[in-house]
Design a protein around this motif. Structure first.
Motif, PDB file in Angstrom:
ATOM      1  N   ILE A 161       0.611  -3.303   6.884  1.00 50.46           N
ATOM      2  CA  ILE A 161       1.200  -3.240   5.549  1.00 50.46           C
ATOM      3  C   ILE A 161       0.124  -2.966   4.500  1.00 50.46           C
ATOM      4  N   GLY A 162      -1.009  -3.672   4.627  1.00 50.62           N
ATOM      5  CA  GLY A 162      -2.093  -3.462   3.657  1.00 50.62           C
ATOM      6  C   GLY A 162      -2.631  -2.043   3.695  1.00 50.62           C
ATOM      7  N   LEU A 163      -2.831  -1.515   4.907  1.00 52.05           N
ATOM      8  CA  LEU A 163      -3.325  -0.150   5.046  1.00 52.05           C
ATOM      9  C   LEU A 163      -2.297   0.845   4.527  1.00 52.05           C
ATOM     10  N   GLY A 164      -1.025   0.608   4.841  1.00 53.45           N
ATOM     11  CA  GLY A 164       0.030   1.507   4.366  1.00 53.45           C
ATOM     12  C   GLY A 164       0.127   1.512   2.852  1.00 53.45           C
ATOM     13  N   LEU A 165       0.058   0.349   2.185  1.00 57.50           N
ATOM     14  CA  LEU A 165       0.107   0.293   0.715  1.00 57.50           C
ATOM     15  C   LEU A 165      -1.070   1.022   0.092  1.00 57.50           C
ATOM     16  N   LEU A 203      -2.866   5.240  -3.129  1.00 58.07           N
ATOM     17  CA  LEU A 203      -4.103   5.980  -3.379  1.00 58.07           C
ATOM     18  C   LEU A 203      -3.948   7.487  -3.098  1.00 58.07           C
ATOM     19  N   SER A 204      -2.841   7.847  -2.483  1.00 57.22           N
ATOM     20  CA  SER A 204      -2.606   9.292  -2.258  1.00 57.22           C
ATOM     21  C   SER A 204      -2.502  10.053  -3.587  1.00 57.22           C
ATOM     22  N   LEU A 259      -2.457  21.017  -1.782  1.00 55.33           N
ATOM     23  CA  LEU A 259      -2.359  19.697  -2.425  1.00 55.33           C
ATOM     24  C   LEU A 259      -1.027  19.035  -2.108  1.00 55.33           C
ATOM     25  N   ALA A 260       0.056  19.797  -2.246  1.00 51.97           N
ATOM     26  CA  ALA A 260       1.384  19.230  -1.982  1.00 51.97           C
ATOM     27  C   ALA A 260       1.518  18.769  -0.542  1.00 51.97           C
ATOM     28  N   ALA A 261       1.024  19.588   0.398  1.00 55.36           N
ATOM     29  CA  ALA A 261       1.135  19.220   1.814  1.00 55.36           C
ATOM     30  C   ALA A 261       0.333  17.941   2.120  1.00 55.36           C
ATOM     31  N   LEU A 262      -0.903  17.879   1.563  1.00 53.07           N
ATOM     32  CA  LEU A 262      -1.730  16.686   1.807  1.00 53.07           C
ATOM     33  C   LEU A 262      -1.118  15.437   1.172  1.00 53.07           C
ATOM     34  N   ALA A 308       1.303  10.141   1.596  1.00 55.31           N
ATOM     35  CA  ALA A 308       2.276   9.145   1.108  1.00 55.31           C
ATOM     36  C   ALA A 308       3.288   8.788   2.190  1.00 55.31           C
ATOM     37  N   SER A 309       3.707   9.817   2.971  1.00 53.24           N
ATOM     38  CA  SER A 309       4.655   9.532   4.063  1.00 53.24           C
ATOM     39  C   SER A 309       4.009   8.641   5.123  1.00 53.24           C
ATOM     40  N   LEU A 310       2.715   8.902   5.409  1.00 53.59           N
ATOM     41  CA  LEU A 310       2.004   8.062   6.390  1.00 53.59           C
ATOM     42  C   LEU A 310       1.942   6.613   5.918  1.00 53.59           C
ATOM     43  N   GLY A 311       1.608   6.441   4.637  1.00 44.71           N
ATOM     44  CA  GLY A 311       1.574   5.077   4.089  1.00 44.71           C
ATOM     45  C   GLY A 311       2.933   4.396   4.181  1.00 44.71           C
TER      46      GLY A 311
END
Length: 662
Positions: free
Chosen positions: A98-102, A107-108, A121-124, A129-132
């Protein structure tokens, strides 16, 4: 309520919350990366009109606002998740996810501040954000699979759960023995007191060798009772361990008594430090039943296997014969020669002379008639079986040292005489237990009968290694001595030891009627009996089961042994369990204890260093002891000679003379 309809409704709400969270996050991506979506040809007039309407709601007034709203709906959806439980999952793992995901989720934002082209930029940003978001979902799901059960893995022996409250008050009276202790309640230690406020209900001190019976318990009984003005008898199995304690306690406290007590010690190994006492003293032997009891005590002490065969012909016959000899000497010249050494020597006479002597005393005629009949009818095998067993057993006591101690009268056994109180210590020797034990058993039996009377001074009887002596009627002493202010303390190693020497029935009675019990480490049946005696306490129980789809956790309370037998078998030295008795006017609610008795080891060590040895009673040499031995033998011969001479010259008694023709 846990119904299937409610469960289905709850599942639909959670699914909807998660879909709303994903939808808001996708709208956020579409709004923030609109240029990239336009370049990717992923836009339409409908989506633009929908986006314009949503913009007017203020959802996108702040960059992180839609992300926070999405996170809130995601949290709602995770609150009702019930994943399959796993034992190897921990809260730490879920919290890390949870901490890593937040961190990645928020921070994305800084990716959009870089100087890359719009599509990259949009792809990254969408990927990060989806990974988080996915990591947050994984962490939340992991938390729901953790078994939220607090089981103390360090307490593998269930020690905390088997603790219970114990008496912390110091309860004192004029008779009490108070032992300072420390006990454990859950994960904390507390000071406590073991209060033996009624020692007259008897105290049983059990424990294997090295458990600390003498050092932690019995020495305190000696010190505290002498300090409170008790007269005392102490059976010191390993002389002079306890005798030195009693002697120095007497030196310290003797002036506090109303009548200053005298100190006496019986010791068969060092005669210069031993007093002399005649256990068959005529003044205390009032009738023939006293002689019978003394005879039984001596022979059962010398032949311990006879204890279990009482009532058998070849056990009762030698007892009756010895009774007759003792009572003859008690009646002869007012009991001037009524001592155990004279009894032993008189029994060595040939049958003609011995039976002639005994026939002259009418009170014992009924006892000796069967022997005389067997002798006159040539039933020698039967006669030898009846008499020889007594003669052979008593022959073991024929030694100058024993004769010297047993034939004197330095003191009497009425230790609780208010006008002449006494503190008496009698020592045994583990290497000579078979011989010394029988003599000491005689002393103890005579003393107990004299002491257990009304109107006497309060007294304490302390027996270290009690099974090494034979005390007939110990159950009666415990049952009746309470009203006569006689406190009995029995030290044993194990109930099985008591059964071996006293028989099962007598041993069970002793163990059952003692009001106070203090036990160190014991095993086997003794530990089981004590565990049952201490009863049960309410204990918490927690169990869980895991199947393919669900986990079941149950908590309950149930009664279980306060002190299990296995725990009694594993007690450390100085650690004791037990139960105390109380008085009607001095109630103790918390009678059971499991505690470490606290001794001030430095103070005891310094006290022992200052102890004075037992005082020398008289100076002796081997010649004096040997002369006493020869004198007793000569006196027995003279008694036989003079009495037979008297009978022979009295025509009215001449019929008593037995002369068996060969």
């Amino acid at each position: 309520m846990q119904t299937s309809e409610n469960q289905q409704a709850l599942g639909k709400i959670l699914d909807m919350s998660r879909m709303i969270a994903i939808a808001i996050l996708l709208l956020h991506f579409y709004y923030q990366c609109y240029t990239a979506f336009a370049g990717w040809k992923l836009m339409s007039a409908f989506s633009d009109r929908l986006l314009d309407n949503i913009i007017r709601t203020g959802l996108f007034s702040n960059f992180n606002k839609p992300k926070l709203i999405s996170l809130c709906f995601l949290t709602i959806s995770l609150m009702g998740v019930k994943g399959k439980k796993k034992e190897d999952l921990s809260l730490k793992t879920g919290l890390i996810y949870i901490g890593l995901g937040l961190a990645i989720y928020f921070l994305s934002y800084f990716i959009l501040k870089t100087n890359l082209d719009v599509s990259t930029l949009a792809a990254l940003y969408i990927t990060a954000a989806s990974l988080g978001f996915i990591l947050i979902i994984s962490g939340g799901t992991s938390l729901s699979r953790v078994i939220a059960l607090k089981i103390n893995s360090q307490d593998i022996f269930n020690q905390e759960n088997e603790t219970f409250p114990q008496e912390q008050r110091l309860l004192q009276n004029e008779y009490s023995v108070n032992l300072p202790a420390r006990y454990r309640l859950k994960d904390k230690y507390h000071s406590s007191w073991i209060n033996i406020i009624n020692p007259f209900r008897a105290t049983l001190v059990a424990g294997s060798p090295g458990s600390g019976k003498s050092y932690f318990v019995i020495r305190h009984f000696i010190d505290q009772h002498i300090a409170k003005g008790f007269s005392a008898f102490i059976y010191d199995f390993k002389f002079d361990d306890l005798s030195v304690i009693a002697y120095n306690a007497w030196l310290k406290c003797k002036c506090s008594y109303r009548v200053e007590p005298r100190f006496y010690a019986i010791n068969f190994d060092d005669l210069s430090r031993s007093h002399r006492c005649n256990p068959l003293d005529a003044a205390s032997m009032l009738d023939i039943t006293d002689a019978a009891e003394s005879a039984r005590t001596i022979l059962l002490g010398l032949n311990r296997e006879w204890i279990k065969k009482q009532g058998d012909f070849f056990v009762e016959s030698p007892i009756n014969f010895l009774t007759a000899v003792i009572w003859f000497l008690r009646k002869y010249q007012g009991g001037s020669f009524c001592t155990l050494p004279h009894v032993i020597e008189l029994m060595q006479l040939d049958y003609d002379r011995l039976f002639t002597l005994l026939r002259s005393e009418k009170e014992i005629e009924v006892l000796i008639n069967p022997f005389i009949t067997a002798y006159l009818n040539d039933a020698m095998e039967q006669l030898e079986g009846q008499i020889a067993s007594a003669k052979i057993a008593l022959a073991r006591l024929s030694s100058p040292q024993l004769y010297y101690v047993l034939s004197g009268s330095d003191f009497t056994l009425d230790i609780n005489n208010p006008d002449a109180p006494k503190i008496v210590c009698m020592g045994n020797n583990p290497q000579k237990i078979q011989v010394y034990g029988a003599v000491l058993s005689l002393y103890v039996n005579r003393l107990v009968k004299i002491v257990n009377k009304k109107g006497k001074l309060k007294s304490t009887l302390i027996f270290d290694e009690f099974p090494t002596i034979y005390l007939s009627g110990i159950d009666s002493l415990i049952a009746t001595a309470r009203s006569n202010k006689v406190a009995t303390t029995l030290g044993i190693q194990d109930f099985s030891q008591l059964r071996k020497d006293y028989g099962k029935e007598q041993a069970d009675v002793i163990a059952s009627i003692t009001g106070n019990i203090i036990s160190g480490q014991v095993t086997g049946d003794t530990a089981k009996q004590l565990s049952e005696r201490f009863g049960k306490i309410m204990q918490d129980r927690t169990s869980y089961s895991i199947n393919r789809t669900d986990t079941s956790i149950s908590r309950s309370k149930q009664l279980d042994m306060a002190v299990p037998a296995s725990k009694i078998a594993g007690l450390s030295s100085g650690e004791f369990v037990g139960m105390v008795a109380d008085n009607p006017d001095e109630k103790i609610e918390l009678k059971t204890f499991h505690a470490q008795i606290i001794n001030d080891h430095k103070a005891i060590a310094s006290q022992q260093d200052a102890y004075l040895p037992l005082a020398v009673v008289r100076k002796l040499d081997e010649g004096m002891v040997a002369r006493n031995y020869l004198q007793i033998r000569q006196e027995a011969a003279d008694i036989a000679e003079s009495e037979i001479e008297r009978i022979f010259h009295d025509p009215s008694l001449r019929y008593l003379i037995i002369q068996k023709s060969n």
